[in-house]
Enzyme design. Structure first.
Site, PDB file in Angstrom:
ATOM      1  N   GLN A 110       0.566   3.146   2.229  1.00 53.42           N
ATOM      2  CA  GLN A 110      -0.087   3.450   3.508  1.00 53.42           C
ATOM      3  C   GLN A 110      -0.474   2.188   4.267  1.00 53.42           C
ATOM      4  OE1 GLN A 110      -0.584   6.999   3.966  1.00 53.42           O
ATOM      5  NE2 GLN A 110      -0.763   6.471   6.123  1.00 53.42           N
ATOM      6  N   LYS A 113       2.703   1.203   6.051  1.00 53.00           N
ATOM      7  CA  LYS A 113       3.064   2.257   7.005  1.00 53.00           C
ATOM      8  C   LYS A 113       2.177   2.174   8.244  1.00 53.00           C
ATOM      9  CE  LYS A 113       3.587   6.342   5.273  1.00 53.00           C
ATOM     10  NZ  LYS A 113       3.329   7.681   4.721  1.00 53.00           N
ATOM     11  N   LYS A 125      -6.096   6.361   0.871  1.00 55.75           N
ATOM     12  CA  LYS A 125      -5.543   7.656   0.461  1.00 55.75           C
ATOM     13  C   LYS A 125      -6.548   8.345  -0.447  1.00 55.75           C
ATOM     14  CE  LYS A 125      -1.698   9.984   1.227  1.00 55.75           C
ATOM     15  NZ  LYS A 125      -1.018  10.082   2.530  1.00 55.75           N
ATOM     16  N   ASP A 165      -2.461  16.054   3.927  1.00 57.22           N
ATOM     17  CA  ASP A 165      -1.264  15.683   3.181  1.00 57.22           C
ATOM     18  C   ASP A 165      -0.837  16.961   2.465  1.00 57.22           C
ATOM     19  OD1 ASP A 165       0.215  14.328   0.645  1.00 57.22           O
ATOM     20  OD2 ASP A 165       0.182  12.882   2.269  1.00 57.22           O
ATOM     21  N   THR A 208       5.130  14.219  11.966  1.00 56.84           N
ATOM     22  CA  THR A 208       5.855  13.525  10.902  1.00 56.84           C
ATOM     23  C   THR A 208       7.330  13.919  10.906  1.00 56.84           C
ATOM     24  OG1 THR A 208       3.835  13.541   9.576  1.00 56.84           O
ATOM     25  CG2 THR A 208       5.874  12.962   8.450  1.00 56.84           C
TER      26      THR A 208
END
Length: 444
Positions: A110, A113, A125, A165, A208
């Site tokens: 992450q 990203k 996360k 998520d 996404t």
């Protein structure tokens, strides 16, 4: 033993029995070899050691009561990995596979990203080994309230902003936000993926999947190619898969297969997405029902078989390590030309090598699925400014971000002599910004 090898050896020794974390760190650091060779000062400052070690890891119990009055206890996690370029940002995952190793791999990915989006957000996360499947709305509400009762102490709109998520959709975000507001008395942008009626953003649900296709489309465009007429495989049946399918179909592709955790459907005429949406989004059912409703469609138990279907484009959108070396070899043999990762680390290191050695265009997850967190950051901007942008405005920003990410990782790969390796390019492009920020801020 060189610098990167020493860092990886230390990481494995100090973090035993965390294979997903080891895998992510190995893939990332090996891609940074040309950067470290050009910047020997990183070793003196122990920059890689600080980069791969979370700034903070929170682990807690989550007790909750089911509808029969039985008490259950799950584990909860939040890893705040790196805040050099902005507040921690990253999703919450509710799934039985969640453990410390999985959360650390996701958090490490992450960081890069989020950096690649060009937006000021750090990496984090979290999640729990709680399984939402088969639970009533009231059971999920009670679990979310218990989870947030601990988590709220560690997050904030300028500190750490979680999102959804796997296993955490709009329903769960609503329950989590309601409990945060109840505990703090604040209505602030501390979670993204919220409903439109209480501060959410248009296009977040689609982001996404759409972003994955936008990046794949750009990779095709620079090669004089496009989605029109292409046969596409999409793994998964959640938001990412559904909206990747939707956008690919809108560009003229034929998506012929999808799957959930039980098995896959194959429809040689092309997936009828309205039926998939009805089953998965409205009925919360299993993908097998599709074959009962669509003449000529097939359902097969198990998931691996989906990669035996010939295709031009593979978009793995389910979970980590779903494409291993043998599946990658089968895809290559059957003519795959483009692989875009919609899930987090869905291809093993061996599988990536197979695709790259065969000359297929491989778009790594930290770049290809960054559309979700990019739009989450756009939601944060709207929350801070008390703004509300149209779907078209958000979608246009998303597409621009994804094209920029592709161009930046391509340029970074070329600059450091690994022109055809977009995995290394993504790692380098994301890391450069984080490294500059960490260096500027001193040894912290």
């Amino acid at each position: 033993m060189n610098y990167i090898e020493r860092v990886l050896e230390k990481l494995r020794t100090e973090n035993p029995n965390e294979p997903e974390y080891h895998q992510a760190a190995t893939e990332i650091l090996n891609g940074l070899k040309p950067v470290c060779e050009r910047h020997p000062e990183y070793e003196k400052a122990a920059l890689l050691e600080r980069f791969v070690e979370p700034e903070r890891t929170v682990e807690f119990r989550v007790p909750w009561v089911d509808d029969r009055g039985a008490v259950h206890v799950n584990k909860g996690y939040r890893v705040q990995f790196n805040s050099a370029i902005g507040p921690y940002k990253g999703g919450l995952r509710f799934h039985p596979s969640v453990n410390r190793s999985v959360i650390k791999f996701l958090g490490l990915e992450q960081i890069l990203k989020n950096s690649l989006t060009g937006l000021p957000i750090g990496g984090g996360k979290g999640g729990s080994n709680f399984d939402p499947k088969g639970k009533s709305d009231n059971e999920i509400m009670r679990f979310c309230q218990s989870f947030m009762t601990e988590l709220y102490r560690h997050i904030g709109q300028d500190t750490d902003v979680p999102a959804g998520d796997i296993g955490v959709g709009g329903r769960e975000i609503g329950f989590l936000f309601g409990q945060y507001k109840r505990l703090t008395g604040e209505h602030v942008g501390v979670l993204t993926g919220r409903g439109l009626s209480y501060g959410g953003s248009l296009a977040r649900k689609e982001a996404t999947g759409y972003g994955l296709v936008y990046m794949t489309e750009e990779a095709m465009r620079v090669r004089g190619d496009g989605f029109k007429g292409k046969t596409v495989l999409v793994s998964g049946a959640g938001n990412v898969a559904i909206y990747a399918c939707e956008k690919a179909q809108s560009l003229g592709a034929k998506v012929v297969a999808m799957y959930d955790s039980n098995g896959y459907i194959y429809d040689k005429a092309g997936i009828k997405l309205d039926i998939v949406k009805q089953i998965k989004e409205v009925e919360r059912g299993r993908i097998s029902v599709y074959a009962e409703r669509v003449k000529g469609a097939e359902y097969h138990e198990g998931c691996r078989g989906i990669w035996n279907i010939p295709c031009d484009v593979a978009l793995p959108c389910a979970t980590q390590n779903e494409i291993e070396a043998e599946s990658a070899k089968t895809l290559v043999k059957n003519g795959v030309k483009y692989v875009g990762e919609g899930a987090n680390m869905p291809t093993t290191l061996e599988g990536i090598s197979v695709f790259q050695n065969a000359g297929a265009v491989f778009l790594p997850a930290k770049a290809a699925n960054a559309g979700g967190v990019a739009t989450s950051a756009l939601e944060m901007a709207q929350s801070s400014g008390r703004l509300f942008w149209s779907f078209e405005e958000v979608d246009a920003k998303l597409k621009s971000i994804m094209i920029n990410i592709f161009n930046n990782m391509s340029s970074a790969a070329k600059e450091y002599g690994v022109e055809k390796d977009l995995v290394a390019g993504a790692n380098i492009a994301g890391f450069k910004k984080v490294a500059e920020a960490m260096t500027a801020q001193g040894i912290v």
